[in-house]
Design an enzyme around this catalytic site. Sequence first.
Site, short mmCIF file in Angstrom:
data_model
loop_
_atom_site.label_atom_id
_atom_site.label_comp_id
_atom_site.label_asym_id
_atom_site.label_seq_id
_atom_site.Cartn_x
_atom_site.Cartn_y
_atom_site.Cartn_z
N ASN A 1 0.74 -1.38 0.20
CA ASN A 1 -0.08 -0.23 -0.27
C ASN A 1 0.98 0.79 -0.26
O ASN A 1 1.56 2.00 1.02
CB ASN A 1 -0.65 -0.04 1.10
CG ASN A 1 -1.47 1.15 1.14
OD1 ASN A 1 -2.21 1.85 0.33
ND2 ASN A 1 -1.99 1.47 2.84
N TRP A 2 0.74 2.18 -1.46
CA TRP A 2 1.61 2.72 -1.41
C TRP A 2 0.97 4.14 -0.51
O TRP A 2 2.46 5.52 -0.30
CB TRP A 2 2.35 3.19 -2.69
CG TRP A 2 3.11 2.07 -3.10
CD1 TRP A 2 3.07 1.01 -2.71
CD2 TRP A 2 3.46 2.01 -5.06
NE1 TRP A 2 3.84 0.53 -3.93
CE2 TRP A 2 4.36 0.68 -5.14
CE3 TRP A 2 3.00 2.84 -5.86
CZ2 TRP A 2 4.44 0.26 -6.58
CZ3 TRP A 2 3.94 2.71 -6.97
CH2 TRP A 2 4.70 1.48 -7.03
N LYS A 3 -0.04 4.57 0.06
CA LYS A 3 -0.73 5.95 0.46
C LYS A 3 -0.19 7.24 -0.09
O LYS A 3 0.13 6.91 -1.63
CB LYS A 3 -0.04 5.65 2.36
CG LYS A 3 -0.48 4.06 2.22
CD LYS A 3 0.01 4.49 4.18
CE LYS A 3 -0.07 3.13 4.32
NZ LYS A 3 0.29 3.02 6.67
N HIS B 1 -8.91 0.64 5.02
CA HIS B 1 -7.80 1.26 5.75
C HIS B 1 -8.09 2.15 7.33
O HIS B 1 -9.09 3.45 6.78
CB HIS B 1 -6.52 1.92 5.05
CG HIS B 1 -5.39 2.11 5.71
ND1 HIS B 1 -5.21 3.28 6.01
CD2 HIS B 1 -4.23 0.64 4.82
CE1 HIS B 1 -3.74 2.85 6.31
NE2 HIS B 1 -3.53 1.25 6.30
N GLU C 1 -6.18 4.67 8.25
CA GLU C 1 -6.15 6.33 7.82
C GLU C 1 -7.59 6.65 7.02
O GLU C 1 -8.03 7.80 7.10
CB GLU C 1 -5.06 6.12 6.90
CG GLU C 1 -3.56 5.94 7.53
CD GLU C 1 -2.49 5.32 6.66
OE1 GLU C 1 -2.69 5.22 5.46
OE2 GLU C 1 -2.09 4.90 7.55
N GLU D 1 -5.10 -4.79 10.36
CA GLU D 1 -3.97 -4.31 10.66
C GLU D 1 -4.11 -3.27 12.09
O GLU D 1 -5.15 -1.99 11.53
CB GLU D 1 -3.81 -3.28 9.83
CG GLU D 1 -3.66 -4.04 8.64
CD GLU D 1 -3.07 -2.81 7.29
OE1 GLU D 1 -1.98 -3.42 7.08
OE2 GLU D 1 -3.77 -1.86 6.53
N GLY E 1 2.48 1.89 10.23
CA GLY E 1 3.76 3.58 10.95
C GLY E 1 4.60 3.46 12.16
O GLY E 1 5.51 4.26 11.97
N SER F 1 3.93 -2.47 10.68
CA SER F 1 5.28 -2.52 9.88
C SER F 1 5.67 -4.16 9.94
O SER F 1 6.72 -4.46 10.67
CB SER F 1 5.17 -2.04 11.84
OG SER F 1 4.97 -0.54 12.35
N GLY G 1 3.04 -1.20 4.63
CA GLY G 1 3.04 0.52 3.63
C GLY G 1 4.44 0.94 3.54
O GLY G 1 4.88 0.01 2.50
N GLY G 2 4.89 1.17 4.93
CA GLY G 2 6.21 1.81 4.76
C GLY G 2 7.41 0.73 3.55
O GLY G 2 7.79 1.13 2.69
P1 PGA Z 1 3.14 -0.25 7.87
O1 PGA Z 1 1.78 0.08 6.38
O2 PGA Z 1 3.64 -0.59 6.99
O3 PGA Z 1 3.78 1.34 7.23
O4 PGA Z 1 3.10 0.09 8.79
C1 PGA Z 1 0.82 -0.65 7.04
C2 PGA Z 1 -0.59 -0.48 6.49
O5 PGA Z 1 -0.62 0.92 6.21
O6 PGA Z 1 -1.39 -1.43 5.77
#
Ligand code: PGA
Length: 250
Positions: free
Chosen positions: A9-11, A94, A96, A166, A172, A212, A233-234
């Site tokens: 997920n590149w956000k 998600h 967010e 998640e 993050g 993470s 994510g990251g």
């Molecule tokens: P993260 O994000 O790997 O940076 O913790 C995961 C996500 O939001 O899907």
Amino acid sequence: MRKKIVAGNWKMNNDLQQTEALLDDLIANTPETIAKIVVAPSFVSLTTAVAKTHGTNIIVAAQNMHQAESGAYTGEVSVNMLKSAKVNTVILGHSERRAYFGETNALLAKKVDTSLAHGLTVIFCFGEELADRQSGNHFNVVESQLREGLFHIAQSGWDSVVLAYEPVWAIGTGETASPEQAQEMHAFIRNLISEAVSPAVAEETSILYGGSVKPDNAAEIFGKPDVDGGLIGGAALKAADFLAIVNGIQ
Ligand code: PGA
């Protein structure tokens, strides 16, 4: 056999040129794997990503979608727009989106319905906040998110659903759920599906862990029996890290 999946997920990261560069790197270095590899760039980059990944084993997903088919919803993207761009997978719910854009379980239920009605695969995200875990309420929160956002779908819809647990406190933050915590929740979720839908659907549904995940913890988390891969994510923003995580699938 349920599928193993690693999704990036590149956000709101990577412009068009950065998307092309990262995809070039991923395509050139993709290892032999049993995992399905998914990447979710921004809307702006979807058509380019679809063109670039044509003929590879990388699947392109959108990060969100509006629940309505079309209409006066300035700034939004519809299911048919995604389909016309040959994007057949969408991430919904998600944390967010839930936290910053007010997406509720009821709204997500509508988005799920629209996606499934048009044949998209949904990666449905959910997970508790830190306070929920600290108060021991995490199982209840997860159960409500699933019952209110997803469990209304017809049994046949489950073929097109991937779950992504998640925990918000792990997204993050660098703090990941332990493999035991992930397994405990994934087993709880599978059991819920077994009771609410059917044992066969529970057995066939992929449940990803997100929060993470990094190259050095992926294999241990993915090694748990009810963890079928990850939503990253990251660490999905660097090809070497993302592909090392893909290699964590055995
Ligand atoms: P993260 O994000 O790997 O940076 O913790 C995961 C996500 O939001 O899907």
